[in-house]
Design a protein around this motif. Sequence first.
Motif, PDB file in Angstrom:
ATOM      1  N   UNK A   1      84.398 -83.048  43.495  1.00 39.44           N
ATOM      2  CA  UNK A   1      84.246 -83.321  42.067  1.00 39.44           C
ATOM      3  C   UNK A   1      85.361 -84.193  41.512  1.00 39.44           C
ATOM      4  N   UNK A   2      86.283 -84.618  42.378  1.00 43.39           N
ATOM      5  CA  UNK A   2      87.334 -85.537  41.972  1.00 43.39           C
ATOM      6  C   UNK A   2      86.780 -86.929  41.699  1.00 43.39           C
ATOM      7  N   UNK A   3      85.535 -87.149  42.101  1.00 41.55           N
ATOM      8  CA  UNK A   3      84.864 -88.409  41.832  1.00 41.55           C
ATOM      9  C   UNK A   3      84.168 -88.316  40.476  1.00 41.55           C
ATOM     10  N   UNK A   4      84.463 -89.261  39.590  1.00 42.82           N
ATOM     11  CA  UNK A   4      83.940 -89.233  38.221  1.00 42.82           C
ATOM     12  C   UNK A   4      82.417 -89.238  38.175  1.00 42.82           C
ATOM     13  N   UNK A   5      81.800 -90.007  39.047  1.00 48.08           N
ATOM     14  CA  UNK A   5      80.334 -90.077  39.057  1.00 48.08           C
ATOM     15  C   UNK A   5      79.728 -88.731  39.430  1.00 48.08           C
ATOM     16  N   UNK A   6      80.240 -88.114  40.500  1.00 46.82           N
ATOM     17  CA  UNK A   6      79.694 -86.818  40.923  1.00 46.82           C
ATOM     18  C   UNK A   6      79.949 -85.740  39.873  1.00 46.82           C
ATOM     19  N   UNK A   7      81.118 -85.780  39.264  1.00 46.43           N
ATOM     20  CA  UNK A   7      81.436 -84.811  38.221  1.00 46.43           C
ATOM     21  C   UNK A   7      80.485 -84.983  37.036  1.00 46.43           C
ATOM     22  N   UNK A   8      80.249 -86.226  36.639  1.00 47.82           N
ATOM     23  CA  UNK A   8      79.308 -86.509  35.548  1.00 47.82           C
ATOM     24  C   UNK A   8      77.898 -86.054  35.917  1.00 47.82           C
ATOM     25  N   UNK A   9      77.491 -86.312  37.161  1.00 43.99           N
ATOM     26  CA  UNK A   9      76.160 -85.892  37.608  1.00 43.99           C
ATOM     27  C   UNK A   9      75.987 -84.381  37.468  1.00 43.99           C
ATOM     28  N   UNK A  10      76.986 -83.630  37.905  1.00 52.61           N
ATOM     29  CA  UNK A  10      76.877 -82.170  37.814  1.00 52.61           C
ATOM     30  C   UNK A  10      76.764 -81.720  36.373  1.00 52.61           C
ATOM     31  N   UNK A  11      77.554 -82.312  35.492  1.00 55.33           N
ATOM     32  CA  UNK A  11      77.479 -81.957  34.073  1.00 55.33           C
ATOM     33  C   UNK A  11      76.090 -82.264  33.529  1.00 55.33           C
ATOM     34  N   UNK A  12      75.555 -83.417  33.891  1.00 50.59           N
ATOM     35  CA  UNK A  12      74.234 -83.809  33.422  1.00 50.59           C
ATOM     36  C   UNK A  12      73.153 -82.876  33.976  1.00 50.59           C
ATOM     37  N   UNK A  13      73.287 -82.514  35.248  1.00 53.40           N
ATOM     38  CA  UNK A  13      72.294 -81.649  35.890  1.00 53.40           C
ATOM     39  C   UNK A  13      72.344 -80.216  35.361  1.00 53.40           C
ATOM     40  N   UNK A  14      73.404 -79.876  34.670  1.00 56.64           N
ATOM     41  CA  UNK A  14      73.497 -78.534  34.097  1.00 56.64           C
ATOM     42  C   UNK A  14      72.468 -78.331  32.988  1.00 56.64           C
ATOM     43  N   UNK A  15      72.039 -79.433  32.356  1.00 57.18           N
ATOM     44  CA  UNK A  15      71.083 -79.280  31.259  1.00 57.18           C
ATOM     45  C   UNK A  15      69.728 -79.951  31.515  1.00 57.18           C
ATOM     46  N   UNK A  16      69.653 -80.868  32.486  1.00 52.81           N
ATOM     47  CA  UNK A  16      68.393 -81.571  32.777  1.00 52.81           C
ATOM     48  C   UNK A  16      68.307 -81.890  34.266  1.00 52.81           C
ATOM     49  N   UNK A  17      67.082 -82.055  34.752  1.00 54.82           N
ATOM     50  CA  UNK A  17      66.861 -82.534  36.110  1.00 54.82           C
ATOM     51  C   UNK A  17      66.754 -84.060  36.056  1.00 54.82           C
TER      52      UNK A  17
ATOM     53  N   UNK B   1      66.044 -87.891  38.455  1.00 53.48           N
ATOM     54  CA  UNK B   1      65.614 -88.646  39.622  1.00 53.48           C
ATOM     55  C   UNK B   1      66.746 -89.634  39.965  1.00 53.48           C
ATOM     56  N   UNK B   2      66.862 -90.024  41.218  1.00 54.69           N
ATOM     57  CA  UNK B   2      67.892 -90.982  41.626  1.00 54.69           C
ATOM     58  C   UNK B   2      67.807 -92.263  40.805  1.00 54.69           C
ATOM     59  N   UNK B   3      66.585 -92.736  40.559  1.00 54.95           N
ATOM     60  CA  UNK B   3      66.448 -94.000  39.820  1.00 54.95           C
ATOM     61  C   UNK B   3      66.985 -93.878  38.396  1.00 54.95           C
ATOM     62  N   UNK B   4      66.937 -92.675  37.814  1.00 51.68           N
ATOM     63  CA  UNK B   4      67.522 -92.475  36.491  1.00 51.68           C
ATOM     64  C   UNK B   4      69.046 -92.562  36.571  1.00 51.68           C
ATOM     65  N   UNK B   5      69.609 -91.967  37.620  1.00 57.43           N
ATOM     66  CA  UNK B   5      71.058 -92.066  37.815  1.00 57.43           C
ATOM     67  C   UNK B   5      71.479 -93.521  38.031  1.00 57.43           C
ATOM     68  N   UNK B   6      70.658 -94.295  38.753  1.00 59.83           N
ATOM     69  CA  UNK B   6      70.958 -95.716  38.979  1.00 59.83           C
ATOM     70  C   UNK B   6      71.083 -96.432  37.639  1.00 59.83           C
ATOM     71  N   UNK B   7      70.143 -96.182  36.738  1.00 57.97           N
ATOM     72  CA  UNK B   7      70.167 -96.811  35.415  1.00 57.97           C
ATOM     73  C   UNK B   7      71.355 -96.333  34.584  1.00 57.97           C
ATOM     74  N   UNK B   8      71.626 -95.057  34.633  1.00 60.58           N
ATOM     75  CA  UNK B   8      72.711 -94.485  33.824  1.00 60.58           C
ATOM     76  C   UNK B   8      74.081 -94.980  34.277  1.00 60.58           C
ATOM     77  N   UNK B   9      74.314 -94.955  35.591  1.00 64.77           N
ATOM     78  CA  UNK B   9      75.638 -95.303  36.119  1.00 64.77           C
ATOM     79  C   UNK B   9      75.785 -96.779  36.469  1.00 64.77           C
ATOM     80  N   UNK B  10      74.668 -97.526  36.438  1.00 60.36           N
ATOM     81  CA  UNK B  10      74.693 -98.962  36.730  1.00 60.36           C
ATOM     82  C   UNK B  10      75.316 -99.261  38.097  1.00 60.36           C
TER      83      UNK B  10
END
Length: 114
Positions: free
Chosen positions: A18-34, A36-45
């Motif tokens: 979780x020292x990686x900002x992207x993975x940490x952000x993903x976990x926070x986001x996944x805590x409230x919503x599911x 798809x990878x393509x959504x993460x691609x758009x969000x994180x560019x």
Amino acid sequence: MELSTLEIEKAATILKLLGDKTRLSMLKMLDSHDYCVCEFVEIFKVSQPAISQHVRKLKDAGLVRETRRGQWIIYSLNKENDVYPFIQSLIHHLPNQDFKLKELEQQGLRISCN
């Protein structure tokens, strides 16, 4: 396994992951919503292979699980994992990331898997 009995080595592995900002952000986001990878691609560019690599690491650690819905693979936080209370206590202190999902919806890029 309760938080108090979580081994130091396991905690260190999770914290390193979780020292990686992207993975940490993903976990926070996944805590409230599911997501798809393509959504993460758009969000994180970043590229789909890069996002898939991040998701794979979270999945290998048992923090994330996947579910197939038609052609889509949807990722969710694994709240049944024995380290979830530890994860929850960490991400509880992070700022809400729901605005990223709202931005996706406004751009028409939120995936509908129904």
